[in-house]
Design an enzyme around this catalytic site. Sequence first.
Site, short mmCIF file in Angstrom:
data_model
loop_
_atom_site.label_atom_id
_atom_site.label_comp_id
_atom_site.label_asym_id
_atom_site.label_seq_id
_atom_site.Cartn_x
_atom_site.Cartn_y
_atom_site.Cartn_z
N MET A 162 -12.63 -1.15 -3.09
CA MET A 162 -12.22 -0.85 -1.71
C MET A 162 -13.40 -1.10 -0.77
SD MET A 162 -9.04 -0.05 -1.65
CE MET A 162 -9.03 0.33 0.11
N GLY A 218 -9.64 -4.20 2.78
CA GLY A 218 -10.10 -3.46 3.95
C GLY A 218 -11.11 -4.24 4.77
N GLY A 219 -10.73 -4.54 6.02
CA GLY A 219 -11.66 -5.24 6.92
C GLY A 219 -11.94 -6.67 6.53
N ASP A 237 0.82 -1.21 0.00
CA ASP A 237 0.00 0.00 0.00
C ASP A 237 0.85 1.25 0.00
OD1 ASP A 237 -2.75 -0.94 0.16
OD2 ASP A 237 -2.14 -1.81 2.08
N GLY A 293 -6.62 4.43 3.30
CA GLY A 293 -5.73 5.27 4.11
C GLY A 293 -5.20 4.58 5.35
N PHE A 294 -6.01 3.69 5.93
CA PHE A 294 -5.60 3.06 7.18
C PHE A 294 -6.01 1.60 7.24
CE2 PHE A 294 -6.05 7.54 7.90
CZ PHE A 294 -4.91 7.86 8.63
N GLY A 295 -5.19 0.80 7.90
CA GLY A 295 -5.56 -0.58 8.17
C GLY A 295 -6.48 -0.62 9.39
N GLY A 296 -7.06 -1.77 9.64
CA GLY A 296 -7.82 -1.98 10.86
C GLY A 296 -9.21 -1.36 10.91
N GLY A 330 -4.69 -7.44 5.91
CA GLY A 330 -3.66 -6.78 6.68
C GLY A 330 -3.66 -7.30 8.11
N MET A 381 -2.17 4.57 -3.74
CA MET A 381 -3.16 5.53 -3.25
C MET A 381 -2.51 6.90 -3.30
SD MET A 381 -4.67 3.23 -0.15
CE MET A 381 -3.27 2.11 -0.16
C1 DX5 Z 1 -6.24 0.49 3.30
C2 DX5 Z 1 -5.24 -0.40 2.60
C3 DX5 Z 1 -5.32 -1.83 2.97
C4 DX5 Z 1 -5.01 -2.18 4.38
C5 DX5 Z 1 -6.03 -3.19 4.81
O1 DX5 Z 1 -6.11 1.79 2.81
O2 DX5 Z 1 -5.42 -0.30 1.19
O3 DX5 Z 1 -4.57 -2.67 2.09
O4 DX5 Z 1 -3.73 -2.71 4.56
O5 DX5 Z 1 -5.89 -3.38 6.16
P1 DX5 Z 1 -6.85 -4.28 7.04
O6 DX5 Z 1 -6.83 -5.65 6.45
O7 DX5 Z 1 -6.24 -4.19 8.39
O8 DX5 Z 1 -8.23 -3.66 6.95
ZN ZN Z 2 -4.46 -1.78 -0.38
#
Ligand code: DX5
Ligand code: ZN
Length: 224
Positions: free
Chosen positions: A142, A182-183, A38, A147-150, A203, A71
């Site tokens: 998406m 994502g998620g 990412d 922008g963020f994991g978790g 992730g 991104m």
């Molecule tokens: C979010 C990223 C994802 C992220 C997913 O902007 O594109 O690839 O790593 O993370 P999880 O699996 O923790 O939702």
């Molecule tokens: Zn990604």
Amino acid sequence: MTHETPLILPSLLAADWSRIGAEVGRAESAGARWLHLDVMDGAFVDNISFGPQMVRTVRGLTGMYLDVHLMIHRADHYLERFLQAGADNITIHAEARYETSVAETLRRIRAAGRHCGLALHPDTPFEAALPFIAEIDLLLVMTVVPGFGGQPFMEKETMPKLAQARDHRAAHGLSYHLEVDGGIYAHTAPVAKAHGANLFVCGTSFFGPADAGAAMAELAGSVA
Ligand code: DX5
Ligand code: ZN
């Protein structure tokens, strides 16, 4: 590998970056074939991650297929550096700004002999992909705001679009992969699979648990 092959893609964003080599090895030993990277620019999304140098570093550590998710704005300006770094697939966002255009950027990725993907933000309708749909190897739907994991899986907002992309593919004899990001956990991956996804970016669900082999078995088992 066709769009019917389900694959779990560990996302490096959630790895322990103090030991990146070991984390890449952990994904590979767990049976991952594709790794998701990412790239965030602090402008297209509200976070900054890493750039071509990290892709190059990972390329030197593994023969896994590197799925690079840009991104960023001006992906065309930076494209050559990601190609040089050894990305196998490069996915760009439909909503980002370009010096040239989405079409031209996708064309350049293909001309370099790599695979190309188009990503759609949760708010972007499937129709935004239509001008490019016959030219892409992968459509990334998406399932969180990038922008963020978790973050939690946005089922209601994104599953109808995924099904629309699957139905369009069948109706037009196309073969693009459908990726969700994502998620994704063992309880959400089957929902995405039921709506057409075959590439599952994981992730937190992959790198979070101490036992990566068990995490992979659970995730892969959920979409087998
Ligand atoms: C979010 C990223 C994802 C992220 C997913 O902007 O594109 O690839 O790593 O993370 P999880 O699996 O923790 O939702
Ligand atoms: Zn990604």
